[in-house]
Design an enzyme around this catalytic site. Sequence first.
Site, PDB file in Angstrom:
ATOM      1  N   CYS A   8       1.359  -1.512  -0.034  1.00  0.00           N
ATOM      2  CA  CYS A   8      -0.024  -0.036   0.168  1.00  0.00           C
ATOM      3  C   CYS A   8       0.982   1.331   0.041  1.00  0.00           C
ATOM      4  CB  CYS A   8      -0.637   0.034   0.860  1.00  0.00           C
ATOM      5  SG  CYS A   8      -0.656   0.661   2.432  1.00  0.00           S
ATOM      6  N   ASN A  11       2.348   2.000   4.168  1.00  0.00           N
ATOM      7  CA  ASN A  11       2.502   0.287   4.951  1.00  0.00           C
ATOM      8  C   ASN A  11       2.664   0.316   7.043  1.00  0.00           C
ATOM      9  OD1 ASN A  11       5.863  -2.179   5.388  1.00  0.00           O
ATOM     10  ND2 ASN A  11       3.180  -2.347   4.719  1.00  0.00           N
ATOM     11  N   CYS A  13      -1.601   0.995   7.105  1.00  0.00           N
ATOM     12  CA  CYS A  13      -2.776   0.756   7.031  1.00  0.00           C
ATOM     13  C   CYS A  13      -2.896  -0.668   6.687  1.00  0.00           C
ATOM     14  CB  CYS A  13      -3.703   1.566   7.019  1.00  0.00           C
ATOM     15  SG  CYS A  13      -3.657   2.717   8.052  1.00  0.00           S
ATOM     16  N   ARG A  14      -3.285  -0.482   5.838  1.00  0.00           N
ATOM     17  CA  ARG A  14      -3.993  -1.906   4.802  1.00  0.00           C
ATOM     18  C   ARG A  14      -2.950  -2.617   4.334  1.00  0.00           C
ATOM     19  NH1 ARG A  14      -5.063   1.355  -0.263  1.00  0.00           N
ATOM     20  NH2 ARG A  14      -3.384   2.499   0.218  1.00  0.00           N
ATOM     21  N   SER A  15      -1.797  -2.636   4.118  1.00  0.00           N
ATOM     22  CA  SER A  15      -0.765  -3.920   4.063  1.00  0.00           C
ATOM     23  C   SER A  15      -0.686  -4.666   4.898  1.00  0.00           C
ATOM     24  CB  SER A  15       0.258  -3.661   2.132  1.00  0.00           C
ATOM     25  OG  SER A  15       1.058  -2.134   3.488  1.00  0.00           O
ATOM     26  N   ASP A 124      -8.333   3.503   1.784  1.00  0.00           N
ATOM     27  CA  ASP A 124      -7.534   3.986   3.205  1.00  0.00           C
ATOM     28  C   ASP A 124      -7.904   4.224   3.932  1.00  0.00           C
ATOM     29  OD1 ASP A 124      -4.974   4.692   3.923  1.00  0.00           O
ATOM     30  OD2 ASP A 124      -4.016   5.224   2.142  1.00  0.00           O
TER      31      ASP A 124
END
Length: 155
Positions: A8, A11, A13-15, A124
């Site tokens: 993401c 690096n 939150c999402r990934s 995000d």
Amino acid sequence: MIRVLFVCLGNICRSPMAEAVMRHKVKEAGLEHAVTVDSAGTGDWHIGKPPHAGTRNILDQNKVPYDGIRARQVTAMDADRFDYIIAMDTQNAKDISRIFGGQRAHVIRLLDLLVEETSKDVPDPYYTGNFELVYRLIDDACDRLLSKIRQDHQL
């Protein structure tokens, strides 16, 4: 060893959420000997930091461990080191391709695995605050990714 990389922007939150969820699913399936999971960001703002508090909270609520996850930046070397490179959104996929500089790594967006989703970009939560929605999307897509890996590699 089959290697999966989630990417993401920062690096945090999402990934890292996807890394933790996928690690958990791999462990539950008894495939730790065959599949390894990592995450990275296209930017360098958060290198070395743990996941965002919102990511940690939603993972704790779902009893998904995230020990040892720290932000790092994706590098050109990752193109050769990973079998599955999974971008969280369209811009991340473009940035990864730029970072890889034409190397022949195959990058897909995570939500390409969820054909029923009309949007192919994981929102995000750093900006939206909606960690619950992001968790649901990631959880569902990681189920599909694990099924794909099992099918692709006859596990």
